[in-house]
Design a protein around this motif. Structure first.
Motif, PDB file in Angstrom:
ATOM      1  N   GLY A  29      30.526  43.044  18.422  1.00 19.60           N
ATOM      2  CA  GLY A  29      31.844  43.689  18.496  1.00 19.60           C
ATOM      3  C   GLY A  29      31.966  44.674  19.637  1.00 19.60           C
ATOM      4  N   CYS A  30      30.856  45.236  20.102  1.00 24.19           N
ATOM      5  CA  CYS A  30      30.897  46.221  21.182  1.00 24.19           C
ATOM      6  C   CYS A  30      30.744  45.602  22.560  1.00 24.19           C
ATOM      7  N   SER A  31      30.466  44.295  22.632  1.00 20.61           N
ATOM      8  CA  SER A  31      30.332  43.686  23.952  1.00 20.61           C
ATOM      9  C   SER A  31      31.706  43.515  24.581  1.00 20.61           C
ATOM     10  N   ASP A  32      31.729  43.550  25.928  1.00 21.68           N
ATOM     11  CA  ASP A  32      32.986  43.456  26.670  1.00 21.68           C
ATOM     12  C   ASP A  32      33.041  42.131  27.416  1.00 21.68           C
ATOM     13  N   ASN A  33      33.790  41.185  26.894  1.00 21.12           N
ATOM     14  CA  ASN A  33      33.926  39.882  27.524  1.00 21.12           C
ATOM     15  C   ASN A  33      35.304  39.696  28.133  1.00 21.12           C
ATOM     16  N   THR A  34      35.995  40.788  28.417  1.00 27.00           N
ATOM     17  CA  THR A  34      37.326  40.678  28.988  1.00 27.00           C
ATOM     18  C   THR A  34      37.231  40.441  30.475  1.00 27.00           C
ATOM     19  N   GLN A  35      38.254  39.833  31.055  1.00 26.82           N
ATOM     20  CA  GLN A  35      38.294  39.551  32.491  1.00 26.82           C
ATOM     21  C   GLN A  35      39.175  40.589  33.167  1.00 26.82           C
ATOM     22  N   GLU A  36      38.660  41.154  34.290  1.00 27.22           N
ATOM     23  CA  GLU A  36      39.445  42.114  35.050  1.00 27.22           C
ATOM     24  C   GLU A  36      40.653  41.417  35.653  1.00 27.22           C
ATOM     25  N   THR A  37      41.765  42.131  35.743  1.00 29.83           N
ATOM     26  CA  THR A  37      42.970  41.554  36.313  1.00 29.83           C
ATOM     27  C   THR A  37      43.517  42.463  37.386  1.00 29.83           C
ATOM     28  N   ASN A  38      44.372  41.912  38.250  1.00 27.32           N
ATOM     29  CA  ASN A  38      45.003  42.733  39.267  1.00 27.32           C
ATOM     30  C   ASN A  38      46.317  43.280  38.719  1.00 27.32           C
ATOM     31  N   ASN A  39      47.141  43.885  39.554  1.00 30.20           N
ATOM     32  CA  ASN A  39      48.380  44.495  39.087  1.00 30.20           C
ATOM     33  C   ASN A  39      49.373  43.491  38.525  1.00 30.20           C
ATOM     34  N   ASN A  40      49.268  42.214  38.897  1.00 35.69           N
ATOM     35  CA  ASN A  40      50.173  41.184  38.388  1.00 35.69           C
ATOM     36  C   ASN A  40      49.674  40.602  37.078  1.00 35.69           C
ATOM     37  N   ASN A  41      48.600  41.174  36.522  1.00 30.12           N
ATOM     38  CA  ASN A  41      48.005  40.725  35.273  1.00 30.12           C
ATOM     39  C   ASN A  41      47.471  39.298  35.389  1.00 30.12           C
ATOM     40  N   GLU A  42      47.085  38.886  36.587  1.00 30.51           N
ATOM     41  CA  GLU A  42      46.484  37.587  36.826  1.00 30.51           C
ATOM     42  C   GLU A  42      45.081  37.823  37.371  1.00 30.51           C
ATOM     43  N   PRO A  43      44.155  36.888  37.138  1.00 27.23           N
ATOM     44  CA  PRO A  43      42.802  37.074  37.675  1.00 27.23           C
ATOM     45  C   PRO A  43      42.822  37.242  39.187  1.00 27.23           C
ATOM     46  N   ASN A  44      42.012  38.150  39.689  1.00 24.05           N
ATOM     47  CA  ASN A  44      41.929  38.448  41.114  1.00 24.05           C
ATOM     48  C   ASN A  44      40.939  37.481  41.759  1.00 24.05           C
ATOM     49  N   GLU A  45      41.388  36.273  42.115  1.00 21.48           N
ATOM     50  CA  GLU A  45      40.496  35.230  42.610  1.00 21.48           C
ATOM     51  C   GLU A  45      40.492  35.091  44.125  1.00 21.48           C
ATOM     52  N   ASN A  46      41.371  35.731  44.847  1.00 22.26           N
ATOM     53  CA  ASN A  46      41.482  35.534  46.291  1.00 22.26           C
ATOM     54  C   ASN A  46      41.010  36.740  47.081  1.00 22.26           C
ATOM     55  N   VAL A  47      39.909  37.330  46.685  1.00 22.45           N
ATOM     56  CA  VAL A  47      39.381  38.486  47.394  1.00 22.45           C
ATOM     57  C   VAL A  47      38.553  37.980  48.572  1.00 22.45           C
ATOM     58  N   SER A  48      38.861  38.438  49.783  1.00 25.01           N
ATOM     59  CA  SER A  48      38.110  37.997  50.962  1.00 25.01           C
ATOM     60  C   SER A  48      37.469  39.203  51.632  1.00 25.01           C
ATOM     61  N   GLN A  49      36.356  39.638  51.078  1.00 26.75           N
ATOM     62  CA  GLN A  49      35.617  40.748  51.638  1.00 26.75           C
ATOM     63  C   GLN A  49      34.198  40.283  51.934  1.00 26.75           C
ATOM     64  N   LEU A  50      33.589  40.919  52.915  1.00 30.78           N
ATOM     65  CA  LEU A  50      32.205  40.607  53.249  1.00 30.78           C
ATOM     66  C   LEU A  50      31.275  41.195  52.197  1.00 30.78           C
ATOM     67  N   ARG A  51      30.222  40.479  51.863  1.00 32.12           N
ATOM     68  CA  ARG A  51      29.270  40.937  50.862  1.00 32.12           C
ATOM     69  C   ARG A  51      28.184  41.831  51.474  1.00 32.12           C
ATOM     70  N   LYS A  52      28.133  41.901  52.807  1.00 32.58           N
ATOM     71  CA  LYS A  52      27.166  42.749  53.502  1.00 32.58           C
ATOM     72  C   LYS A  52      27.779  43.158  54.828  1.00 32.58           C
ATOM     73  N   PRO A  53      27.230  44.153  55.498  1.00 30.79           N
ATOM     74  CA  PRO A  53      27.784  44.562  56.792  1.00 30.79           C
ATOM     75  C   PRO A  53      27.815  43.403  57.780  1.00 30.79           C
ATOM     76  N   PRO A  54      28.831  43.366  58.637  1.00 29.80           N
ATOM     77  CA  PRO A  54      28.944  42.285  59.621  1.00 29.80           C
ATOM     78  C   PRO A  54      27.785  42.298  60.616  1.00 29.80           C
ATOM     79  N   ASN A  55      27.487  41.138  61.158  1.00 29.07           N
ATOM     80  CA  ASN A  55      26.468  41.053  62.213  1.00 29.07           C
ATOM     81  C   ASN A  55      27.007  41.681  63.491  1.00 29.07           C
ATOM     82  N   LEU A  56      26.101  42.204  64.278  1.00 27.77           N
ATOM     83  CA  LEU A  56      26.432  42.749  65.599  1.00 27.77           C
ATOM     84  C   LEU A  56      25.609  41.987  66.630  1.00 27.77           C
ATOM     85  N   TYR A  57      26.283  41.524  67.673  1.00 28.09           N
ATOM     86  CA  TYR A  57      25.620  40.891  68.805  1.00 28.09           C
ATOM     87  C   TYR A  57      25.953  41.716  70.033  1.00 28.09           C
TER      88      TYR A  57
END
Length: 162
Positions: free
Chosen positions: A20-48
């Motif tokens: 009963g204390c576990s949290d299986n809810t899905q985070e939502t964005n402001n439109n109350n829809e799943p936030n599936e289109n996030v385009s962020q880098l998972r690590k710092p960008p490469n430098l050449y």
């Protein structure tokens, strides 16, 4: 018999409380829809770095980075490293000509960046918004400290300027 019924009852109550204390809810964005289109880098960008006709890949040093998962949760990474003067101890300096132009090509353009020169005693000798090789001579340790919306990163390289 009464003892085993008590243990069974306590076990069932404990399991119900845990489930009963576990949290299986899905985070939502402001439109109350799943936030599936996030385009962020998972690590710092490469430098050449491009020095004349040569490309140099600096070493990624300390960095602080945050990104958002598609379920709306965020993850932050804090990575510490040795000082630039220690990082380059096991590397050979890249030979470059003092009159050669140098440019920094980031995988993703940072909001800001600055170039720092280090000595072998772990001290920052100077900091500038650009790097002019013509004012340097000999073996030099440099660090590029860059900032993005998602965080900051340090990149280290070692040059032998002739």
């Amino acid at each position: 018999m009464k003892f085993s019924i008590k243990i069974l009852t306590l076990t069932i109550i404990g399991l119900i409380a845990i489930i009963g204390c576990s949290d299986n809810t899905q985070e939502t964005n402001n439109n109350n829809e799943p936030n599936e289109n996030v385009s962020q880098l998972r690590k710092p960008p490469n430098l050449y770095m491009v020095v004349g006709e040569e490309t140099i890949n600096p070493v990624l040093g300390s960095h602080s980075w945050t990104f958002e998962h598609s379920d709306g949760t965020t993850e932050s990474i804090e990575a510490d490293s040795y000082s630039p003067s220690i990082i380059v101890e096991m590397r050979e300096p890249q030979k470059v000509d003092a009159n050669t132009d140098i440019s920094f090509e980031f995988e993703t353009t940072p909001k800001t960046y600055q170039a720092r020169e280090w000595d072998t005693e772990h001290n920052v000798l100077g900091s500038n918004n650009e790097l002019d090789l013509s004012i340097h001579e000999g073996k030099k340790i440099f660090e590029i400290l860059a900032s993005w919306e998602q965080g900051t990163a340090s990149y280290v390289f070692y040059l032998d300027i002739e």
